[in-house]
Design a protein around this motif. Structure first.
Motif, PDB file in Angstrom:
ATOM      1  N   UNK A  74       0.867  -1.188   0.000  1.00 20.52           N
ATOM      2  CA  UNK A  74       0.000   0.000   0.000  1.00 20.52           C
ATOM      3  C   UNK A  74       0.898   1.231   0.000  1.00 20.52           C
ATOM      4  N   UNK A  75       0.353   2.348  -0.473  1.00 22.06           N
ATOM      5  CA  UNK A  75       1.119   3.590  -0.387  1.00 22.06           C
ATOM      6  C   UNK A  75       0.267   4.664   0.270  1.00 22.06           C
ATOM      7  N   UNK A  98      -3.284  -1.020  -4.814  1.00 23.50           N
ATOM      8  CA  UNK A  98      -3.470  -1.500  -6.192  1.00 23.50           C
ATOM      9  C   UNK A  98      -4.387  -0.592  -7.011  1.00 23.50           C
ATOM     10  N   UNK A  99      -4.097   0.706  -6.975  1.00 22.62           N
ATOM     11  CA  UNK A  99      -4.850   1.631  -7.804  1.00 22.62           C
ATOM     12  C   UNK A  99      -6.137   2.167  -7.187  1.00 22.62           C
ATOM     13  N   UNK A 111      -7.096  -0.956   4.696  1.00 28.26           N
ATOM     14  CA  UNK A 111      -6.571  -1.978   3.777  1.00 28.26           C
ATOM     15  C   UNK A 111      -7.121  -3.370   4.080  1.00 28.26           C
ATOM     16  N   UNK A 112      -8.008  -3.453   5.091  1.00 25.53           N
ATOM     17  CA  UNK A 112      -8.505  -4.762   5.548  1.00 25.53           C
ATOM     18  C   UNK A 112      -9.240  -5.552   4.479  1.00 25.53           C
ATOM     19  N   UNK A 113      -9.995  -4.859   3.617  1.00 22.84           N
ATOM     20  CA  UNK A 113     -10.732  -5.619   2.595  1.00 22.84           C
ATOM     21  C   UNK A 113      -9.767  -6.183   1.559  1.00 22.84           C
ATOM     22  N   UNK A 114      -8.674  -5.449   1.288  1.00 23.46           N
ATOM     23  CA  UNK A 114      -7.690  -5.962   0.331  1.00 23.46           C
ATOM     24  C   UNK A 114      -6.861  -7.092   0.939  1.00 23.46           C
TER      25      UNK A 114
END
Ligand SMILES: [Zn+2]
Length: 531
Positions: free
Chosen positions: A400-401, A433-434, A458-461
């Motif tokens: 992630x960024x 991821x975009x 970011x939990x869903x990713x």
């Protein structure tokens, strides 16, 4: 320096987890304690004292967990005291708790100074002897090894030698395996210790005698050595000398002195000494003083031009031992990683084979050196080191960024400190991821709030993040060099329930340092899971 040929073993007994934890500013989590046990066991310490098995849930769990560890060498001791006055040993709750710990060794402390018996214990000299004898017989009936810690033995011996001796004779007759003479107040000098231990050894020739010294007169190590020279064969001390007031004898200095200067044997591989000192210091969240004997960064450093050039011709001119014998170096290295060989083996333990990448090794070493100069420490931050290696190898891909984060700390009551009602809120904007995610998390402190917000974002990713949790958080303010401000180093320990890893963040802003350590803890966790 006289070096006599002796191969006699001196039994080593570590009290870091009890006496050491009394040290101001040292607080050890359960995980910290288990990690220290693991390290001291690998080093070859004979007995590790775990604390009092009934004082708090953390200590009770410690004995449960440690019983299931596969220790190669060390035995665990539980610590407590003799039965209470007027209570038969077999009805004493604390003695039962000691046995319930299932530790193979039980250490009990009892009084040897008549004044302490009368004024602190408020009982008769006869009852104190009864308490000592009864307690030891009761424990021995349960087949544990018993160490009797004779508290204030040296002060007691000075005040009333026949009574002090009577207490340890009672302990010996009751079956104690070791009689440990405690220099509890720390005020004795080596000559005193030598005379008194010699006398005790003559009186109790059949018994293993131990020595436990404190640093109040600056003689803890010297007193321990004097005790051994006078016939003690068991030493009790703490790593780096951590202990209440001015500390205990430093176990590592004592071991080095015994092995290198007096010809005794304590451990097989003395070259681990410096690493053990650094590991325990970092785990206790303390800096190891540069001037510490044997293990400090300056212990073999030569700054003066004359010394330095003489040392390069013949090291024995200005060095009392070869620093390699204790795993140290004759010039200041930033860390144990500063050598190629140690980096290669460390990298291998983290899953990187760098043998065919000499350029990467050189780059990682240079980066570690630069970052340690900024205040980073990799002694307990394997996760950050692994990421550093992966980045240098070019195999690291961020999960992630960050676009930005903001933290608000709210304290409703004006109590002068962050009160119980204080809460923190963190908002994070992040790209995975975009896709862009914005999440707000809450927590009692800012780090907890950031951790929650990051997980929500970011939990869903990465649903597998549920399996890893932040288990420890250490903050150290590092002194700034002249002309620069102080910087903050944050170490975060994260666990997946089976293994744990440390990550480090450094900044002049504590929130930013925490954020950096937090991001690495999550990144490394995901990297480990193969994401
Ligand atoms: Zn002590």
């Amino acid at each position: 320096m006289t070096s006599r040929v002796r191969t006699q073993h001196v039994q080593t007994y570590d009290c870091t987890l009890r006496d050491g934890e009394q040290c101001e500013g040292v607080s050890l989590s359960l995980k910290d304690k288990l990690r220290i046990v693991e390290r001291l066991d690998a080093f070859g310490i004979d007995i590790i004292e775990g604390g009092f098995p009934a004082s708090n849930p953390k200590d009770i769990e410690f004995f449960e967990r440690v019983a299931h560890m596969n220790l190669a060498h060390a035995q665990i001791a539980a610590f407590g005291s003799t039965c209470h006055k007027g209570v038969p040993a077999d009805q004493d709750r604390e003695l039962q708790d000691l046995l319930a710990s299932h530790a193979p060794i039980v250490t009990i402390v009892g009084k040897s100074w008549d004044k302490q018996v009368r004024e602190a214990l408020r009982t008769t000299l006869e009852e104190n002897l009864r308490m000592i004898g009864d307690s030891i017989r009761f424990l021995k009936d349960s087949d544990v090894s018993v160490i009797f810690d004779a508290e204030h033995f040296f002060d007691g011996y000075r005040a009333n030698p026949s009574y002090a001796l009577a207490t340890i004779v009672e302990a010996a007759h009751a079956g104690a395996d070791t009689i440990d003479l405690c220099e509890t107040n720390g005020g004795m000098l080596p000559f005193d210790v030598s005379d008194i231990v010699s006398h005790v050894v003559k009186e109790l020739p059949e018994c293993q005698i131990g020595i436990h010294c404190h640093q109040d007169a600056g003689c803890a190590v010297a007193n321990t050595l004097a005790g051994v020279r006078a016939g003690a064969t068991h030493i009790q001390a703490t790593v780096n000398g951590y202990g209440e007031r001015v500390g205990n004898a430093d176990l590592l200095t004592v071991i080095a002195d015994l092995q290198l200067k007096m010809g005794y044997r304590c451990v097989d591989d003395l070259s681990q000494l410096t690493h053990v000192a650094q590991f325990v210091a970092e785990t206790c969240n303390r800096a190891l003083p540069a001037h510490h004997p044997y293990t400090g960064a300056a212990a073999f450093a030569h700054k003066g031009g004359l010394h330095a050039s003489a040392v390069s011709r013949d090291a024995t001119l200005y060095e009392h031992i070869d620093p390699a014998q204790v795993g140290n170096h004759d010039h200041i290295l930033v860390s144990e990683l500063a050598g190629r060989a140690s980096l290669l083996s460390k990298a291998a333990s983290l899953g990187f084979d760098l043998r065919d990448h000499p350029d990467v090794v050189a780059q990682v070493l240079a980066k570690v050196k630069d970052r340690e100069a900024l205040g980073y420490s990799y002694e307990t931050a394997d996760g950050s080191l692994a990421l550093l290696i992966a980045r240098t190898l070019g195999v690291y891909q961020p999960h992630f960024t960050l676009e930005s984060f903001r933290v608000i700390v709210d304290d409703r009551e004006d109590t002068g400190a962050l009160a119980k009602d204080a809460s923190s809120e963190a908002t994070i904007k992040i790209h995975v991821a975009g896709d862009r995610f914005v999440a707000t998390g809450e927590g009692i402190g800012p780090v907890g709030a950031l951790d929650n917000a990051l997980r929500m974002a970011i939990g869903t990713s990465y649903p597998e993040l549920d399996a890893i949790e932040l288990v420890d958080f250490k903050v150290r303010i590092l002194d700034g060099n002249v002309g620069t401000g102080a910087v903050t180093r944050v170490i975060i320990v994260t666990s997946d329930g089976e293994e744990s890893w440390g990550t480090v963040g450094v900044s002049d802003n504590i929130i930013e340092a925490s954020w950096n350590a937090l991001v690495e803890s999550i990144e490394y966790g995901l990297m480990r899971m193969g994401k």
